[in-house]
Design a protein around this motif. Sequence first.
Motif, PDB file in Angstrom:
ATOM      1  N   GLN A  83      56.378  42.150   2.660  1.00 54.34           N
ATOM      2  CA  GLN A  83      56.608  42.227   3.764  1.00 54.34           C
ATOM      3  C   GLN A  83      56.318  43.685   4.248  1.00 54.34           C
ATOM      4  O   GLN A  83      55.723  44.516   3.583  1.00 54.34           O
ATOM      5  CB  GLN A  83      58.328  42.538   3.885  1.00 54.34           C
ATOM      6  N   LYS A  84      56.064  43.641   5.459  1.00 55.51           N
ATOM      7  CA  LYS A  84      55.412  44.912   6.166  1.00 55.51           C
ATOM      8  C   LYS A  84      56.554  45.886   6.515  1.00 55.51           C
ATOM      9  O   LYS A  84      57.411  45.602   6.841  1.00 55.51           O
ATOM     10  CB  LYS A  84      54.486  44.593   7.450  1.00 55.51           C
ATOM     11  N   PRO A  85      56.126  47.145   6.429  1.00 54.47           N
ATOM     12  CA  PRO A  85      57.082  48.457   6.856  1.00 54.47           C
ATOM     13  C   PRO A  85      57.677  48.037   8.064  1.00 54.47           C
ATOM     14  O   PRO A  85      58.822  48.504   8.244  1.00 54.47           O
ATOM     15  CB  PRO A  85      56.416  49.514   6.582  1.00 54.47           C
ATOM     16  N   ASP A  86      56.912  47.643   9.131  1.00 51.53           N
ATOM     17  CA  ASP A  86      57.315  47.526  10.437  1.00 51.53           C
ATOM     18  C   ASP A  86      58.125  46.217  10.973  1.00 51.53           C
ATOM     19  O   ASP A  86      58.524  45.908  11.999  1.00 51.53           O
ATOM     20  CB  ASP A  86      56.098  47.816  11.575  1.00 51.53           C
ATOM     21  N   ASN A  87      57.985  45.239   9.900  1.00 52.65           N
ATOM     22  CA  ASN A  87      58.480  43.933  10.141  1.00 52.65           C
ATOM     23  C   ASN A  87      59.252  43.520   8.858  1.00 52.65           C
ATOM     24  O   ASN A  87      58.613  42.852   8.047  1.00 52.65           O
ATOM     25  CB  ASN A  87      57.492  42.791  10.531  1.00 52.65           C
ATOM     26  N   LYS A  88      60.537  43.897   8.864  1.00 54.51           N
ATOM     27  CA  LYS A  88      61.358  43.339   7.591  1.00 54.51           C
ATOM     28  C   LYS A  88      61.734  41.720   7.721  1.00 54.51           C
ATOM     29  O   LYS A  88      61.965  41.353   6.832  1.00 54.51           O
ATOM     30  CB  LYS A  88      62.427  44.355   7.301  1.00 54.51           C
ATOM     31  N   LYS A  89      61.573  41.241   8.707  1.00 52.05           N
ATOM     32  CA  LYS A  89      61.906  39.643   8.885  1.00 52.05           C
ATOM     33  C   LYS A  89      61.024  38.896   8.292  1.00 52.05           C
ATOM     34  O   LYS A  89      61.157  37.961   7.573  1.00 52.05           O
ATOM     35  CB  LYS A  89      61.987  39.609  10.233  1.00 52.05           C
ATOM     36  N   GLU A  90      59.567  39.115   8.320  1.00 53.12           N
ATOM     37  CA  GLU A  90      58.703  38.082   8.002  1.00 53.12           C
ATOM     38  C   GLU A  90      58.289  38.485   6.547  1.00 53.12           C
ATOM     39  O   GLU A  90      58.216  39.518   6.079  1.00 53.12           O
ATOM     40  CB  GLU A  90      57.421  38.326   9.062  1.00 53.12           C
ATOM     41  N   ILE A  91      58.072  37.214   5.877  1.00 55.95           N
ATOM     42  CA  ILE A  91      57.646  37.285   4.357  1.00 55.95           C
ATOM     43  C   ILE A  91      56.119  36.788   4.535  1.00 55.95           C
ATOM     44  O   ILE A  91      55.952  35.634   5.013  1.00 55.95           O
ATOM     45  CB  ILE A  91      58.632  36.590   3.714  1.00 55.95           C
ATOM     46  N   TYR A  92      55.413  37.462   3.794  1.00 54.79           N
ATOM     47  CA  TYR A  92      53.973  37.188   3.781  1.00 54.79           C
ATOM     48  C   TYR A  92      53.643  37.033   2.160  1.00 54.79           C
ATOM     49  O   TYR A  92      54.532  37.329   1.301  1.00 54.79           O
ATOM     50  CB  TYR A  92      52.995  38.205   4.097  1.00 54.79           C
ATOM     51  N   PHE A  93      52.497  36.213   1.740  1.00 52.76           N
ATOM     52  CA  PHE A  93      52.287  35.970   0.518  1.00 52.76           C
ATOM     53  C   PHE A  93      50.828  36.559   0.249  1.00 52.76           C
ATOM     54  O   PHE A  93      50.000  36.603   1.098  1.00 52.76           O
ATOM     55  CB  PHE A  93      52.129  34.501   0.259  1.00 52.76           C
ATOM     56  N   ARG A  94      50.445  36.971  -0.900  1.00 54.24           N
ATOM     57  CA  ARG A  94      49.337  37.289  -1.507  1.00 54.24           C
ATOM     58  C   ARG A  94      49.085  36.918  -2.985  1.00 54.24           C
ATOM     59  O   ARG A  94      50.047  36.423  -3.595  1.00 54.24           O
ATOM     60  CB  ARG A  94      48.913  38.606  -1.462  1.00 54.24           C
TER      61      ARG A  94
END
Length: 157
Positions: A83-94
């Motif tokens: 997750q990005k520090p400024d957006n705890k709602k969205e989940i991303y993948f790498r």
Amino acid sequence: MNKEELVIMRFRDLFNKMVWLNKSKMEDSLKGYKSSEVHCIEYIERNVDSNVTKLAESLYMTSGAISKITKKLIKKGIIESYQKPDNKKEIYFRLTEQGKVIYKIHEELHKEFQERDKAVFEQVTEEQFDSMLSFMEKYSRHLDAEIKKQGIDMKSE
């Protein structure tokens, strides 16, 4: 059979031949991974901040199907979520290091297939390439418009 039907039939035939010809080598080299998982891995590596929505849209799959695939890939240690520090709602993948190995194997196979088919593409002129690409783009835009017109929501199908 008219030319429209012939073009569609030949596109389908060509695609099926490619899949059939590449299938056994792909399956041997990428044992334990389904095609949809490999395409997920490929998309994640090529696109920064990949999430379920972007994957679903790109791979023409439902969000539910993508969620299942990403959970499997996380369990296998191929991808990780963040997750990005400024957006705890969205989940991303790498990709993890293990995921990058799978990606590299897949890329090498594509290069091998490209090399195999090189003789055909070397005979195609720039004008022929431009014409084919133009047709495919027009047809793709038409299909996008039809999808929108029919109100098909790729995310929830």
